[in-house]
Design a protein around this motif. Structure first.
Motif, short mmCIF file in Angstrom:
data_model
loop_
_atom_site.label_atom_id
_atom_site.label_comp_id
_atom_site.label_asym_id
_atom_site.label_seq_id
_atom_site.Cartn_x
_atom_site.Cartn_y
_atom_site.Cartn_z
N LEU A 77 0.84 -1.20 0.00
CA LEU A 77 0.00 0.00 0.00
C LEU A 77 0.87 1.25 0.00
O LEU A 77 1.97 1.25 0.57
N SER A 78 0.39 2.31 -0.61
CA SER A 78 1.11 3.58 -0.59
C SER A 78 0.92 4.25 0.77
O SER A 78 -0.03 3.92 1.51
N PRO A 79 1.79 5.19 1.14
CA PRO A 79 1.63 5.89 2.42
C PRO A 79 0.26 6.56 2.57
O PRO A 79 -0.33 6.55 3.66
N THR A 80 -0.26 7.12 1.48
CA THR A 80 -1.57 7.78 1.59
C THR A 80 -2.69 6.75 1.78
O THR A 80 -3.67 7.02 2.49
N GLN A 81 -2.55 5.57 1.17
CA GLN A 81 -3.55 4.52 1.37
C GLN A 81 -3.53 4.03 2.82
O GLN A 81 -4.58 3.80 3.44
#
Length: 712
Positions: free
Chosen positions: A635-639
């Protein structure tokens, strides 16, 4: 040299004597354990923590009655023939100079040798010992304790030593350690062992938690691995009137090896574990230069000189049955722990509440399925105990099913016994599916429960019409054009009406079957749903007790998969394959209600959030930073930021539901149970403005290292 000593420790079922106003229960079990220990040749017997009144007295410990009755019981123990010529380590509260202490009382031949107060108290998680007791802070010091007159009349002693001392016999030295003191970094057994103590007793009130036994056994092994010595561990067994199940498993360790172990889950009231050891093995293990140098400079303990010999003083040979080389420690799989721990807790709750059985709303989903299978596991344990001729279990079972005491009835068939004490009901509506109804019916038939099936649409319609009559507007489901508020209200009224029906059926089904009494209603909300607040307040999750309230969805699925084969229940496969759903909204061509979609997170993710929140003590921001490290590949940091914020938002706005949570079996370290275990507010600023802003700021600066192919 063959200086043999037989030692005994035990677990026993404890009642809270204030609740019954009868003392014989614990007294009889204590005397029975001593008699069994003596029959096996033991010269030292150790019992559980606070075994005379029961560990779970809670605020009753602040009442003078509890201490008075404990002395009365001890005086009866001292005068009983069973305690002659054996050293006994017994637990009770003692008031010394107007201060209440959690104590061990070491006795021998109508004399009190020592009263040893607990020095390190358990005061987190489920434990609040500092609320009732004060730790003894005068380490390696002692004072005179003046005995009550009722005890003076028995022992002929006016005063006895009180404090941090050890008991020195003719042939060895005994030191006392209490429960939490084993878990502390600087445990007393280290300094006692360096001062020559060879036998350590540990009297515990340690509750069951999934996967916890490994920790307990590792600590017991380590206690004598480097130090050398014999370690006797005693523990309570059974439900002590609260959410905890004390799982017994009394043990004896020698020089870092477990040489005897009791059962972890049992319906027996008393279970004694004994072993014969050669004290020379301890002395040989300690014959190292480094240990001797530390021992030579260690501080001394005051020794209570007792003219007692634990060994016979002559050469002996350990019998073949007592040899320890081939002993293997028994660990249960988590799936087995779920099958056994909550089942034993339910049995104790049923026998102590003196009710006639259980009632469970069976939805066709995996949570109520797991609850039903745990009750069936309880019936299996009862059948096995009855087959072994365990009279207390047989007597309790006869009373529950309405058979007279002298009846020939034996509950040796689990399904037959289940048909008498287990009652299930499928409460369907127009939103229910034929699949869930069928699964509920098939499961009930497989476990033998007395099953009913009903449709409650007329009741739901009546309530809905009443609201329309009073207000002039009739709420609609979202699928029929209603708002979010209407949709939620119509879901909740179904769930709450099921709770009302459950209690009506629980009160009247025994009457329908021509029997007396009532049933206890079982809840079936798992720990993850409670953590997220994914349940209706005062719905069918509101019940008398909940055996799965401290167990995760992930573990429940593993349990069901295990039980399918172990209990010969092929129907369980269909529950594992089903998509979890509340079935509270209409099914359309484009929408089928599903739990994980409703929650906005998976059950596996909930388990991670729960452990980080409770066990690792992380708030929103530190949880985010931790998960960035663990989930950055998928997952990306924003996710990750969005998932953390969503969890904390839902957790905060639903926290109030935990104040009304059904009393649940405690099985998981991240339980959100508001009652003593998880002491957090129930009114939050659910948007966490400062924390969420910081999460967003940091997330925006971090690179995206996720593998997009894993999430597509």
């Amino acid at each position: 040299m063959g200086h043999l000593i037989t030692l005994a420790t035990y677990s026993h079922y404890l009642t809270l004597f204030e609740a019954q106003l009868k003392l014989p229960g614990n007294l009889q079990r204590i005397l029975e354990s001593i008699s069994i220990a003596k029959e096996r040749g033991a010269s030292l017997r150790v019992g559980p923590e606070l075994e005379i009144p029961g560990y779970g007295c809670l605020d009753h410990f602040l009442e003078g009655d509890t201490v008075l009755h404990s002395w009365e019981v001890l005086s009866k123990i001292l005068t009983d023939e069973a305690v002659a010529d054996i050293v006994c380590d017994i637990g009770m509260p003692v008031v010394h100079k107007n201060v209440i202490y959690n104590c061990r009382v070491v006795i021998h031949n109508r004399k009190i040798l020592l009263i040893r107060p607990k020095m390190w108290l358990a005061n987190d998680g489920n434990y609040r010992e500092l609320r009732y007791f004060t730790p003894w802070q005068k380490h390696r010091q002692w004072e005179d304790h003046y005995l009550p007159r009722i005890v003076q009349a028995v022992t002929g002693q006016v005063k006895v030593p009180f404090g941090d001392c050890v008991v020195s016999t003719v042939d060895t030295c005994i030191g006392v350690e209490l429960c939490e003191e084993l878990f502390t970094p600087a445990s007393p057994h280290i300094l006692m062992g360096l001062d020559g103590v060879e036998i350590f007793t540990n009297s515990s009130g340690s509750h069951h938690e999934l996967r916890k036994l490994h920790t307990r056994i590792d600590l017991i092994r380590e206690a004598t691995q480097k130090l050398g010595g014999v370690y006797l561990y005693a523990n309570q067994q059974g439900c002590d009137g609260d959410r905890l199940y004390y799982d017994g498993c009394a043990m004896i360790a020698l020089n870092g090896k477990i040489i005897a172990q009791g059962s972890q889950f049992s319906l027996r009231d008393v279970e004694v574990v004994s072993a014969t050891i050669d004290i020379e093995d301890v002395r040989a293990h300690r014959a190292t230069s480094s240990r001797s140098m530390q021992a030579a400079e260690s501080q001394r303990y005051h020794r209570i000189e007792a003219p007692i010999a634990l060994s016979e003083g002559k050469f002996g040979i350990i019998a073949e049955v007592n040899k320890h080389e081939s002993f293997e420690v028994r660990y249960h799989k988590p799936e087995e722990e779920i099958a056994l721990g909550p089942a034993c807790w339910l049995w104790d709750y049923l026998r102590r509440s003196r009710t006639q059985g259980y009632f469970l709303p069976l939805s066709g989903g995996i949570d109520s399925c797991a609850t039903a299978v745990i009750v069936f596991s309880m019936c299996r344990l009862v059948a096995e105990a009855a087959s072994r001729g365990e009279q207390q279990v047989i007597a309790d079972a006869r009373r529950m099913v309405g058979e007279p005491e002298d009846s020939p009835y034996l509950p040796t068939d689990a399904r037959e016994f289940s048909s008498r004490i287990m009652h299930t009901c499928y409460m369907g509506t127009e939103n229910s599916s034929a699949e869930t109804r069928g699964r509920a019916k098939d499961l009930a038939q497989a476990i033998g429960s007395y099953h009913t099936d009903l449709n409650m649409d007329t009741i739901v319609t009546a309530v809905r019409s009443l609201f329309g009559l009073v207000t002039g507007v009739k709420p609609q489901f979202r699928a029929h054009g209603g708002s979010g508020a209407e949709n939620l209200a119509l879901q909740n009224i179904q769930a709450r009406l099921r709770m009302v029906l459950a209690y009506m059926f629980a009160q009247l089904l025994p009457w329908v079957r021509g029997r007396q009494g009532g049933l206890l209603v079982l809840g079936s909300a798992n720990v993850d749903e409670s953590l997220r607040g994914y349940l209706t307040k005062y719905d069918c999750s509101s019940a008398d007790v909940n055996p799965i309230g401290g167990i995760s969805k992930t573990d429940l699925k593993r349990f069901i998969a295990w039980a399918q084969g172990q209990f010969d229940l092929p129907i369980l496969a269909s529950f594992l394959d089903a998509v979890p759903t509340a079935e509270l909204e209409p099914i359309t061509e484009t929408y089928v209600q599903a739990d994980e979609a409703d929650m906005g997170m998976t059950y596996d993710e909930l388990s991670v959030f729960g452990r980080l929140r409770k066990v690792e003590k992380r708030g929103p921001y530190s949880m985010f930073t931790k998960l960035v490290q663990e989930w950055s590949s998928i997952l990306s940091p924003t996710q990750i930021a969005e998932k953390v914020k969503h969890f904390y938002f839902e957790y905060a706005r639903n926290r109030h539901k935990m104040t009304t949570l059904t009393p649940s079996y405690h099985a998981e370290s991240y339980s959100p149970d508001d009652n003593r275990f998880d002491l957090r507010p129930f009114l939050y600023p659910s948007r966490f403005p400062w924390q969420f802003r910081k999460i967003d700021q940091v997330a925006a600066t971090l690179p995206d290292r996720s593998d997009k192919t894993k999430t597509e």
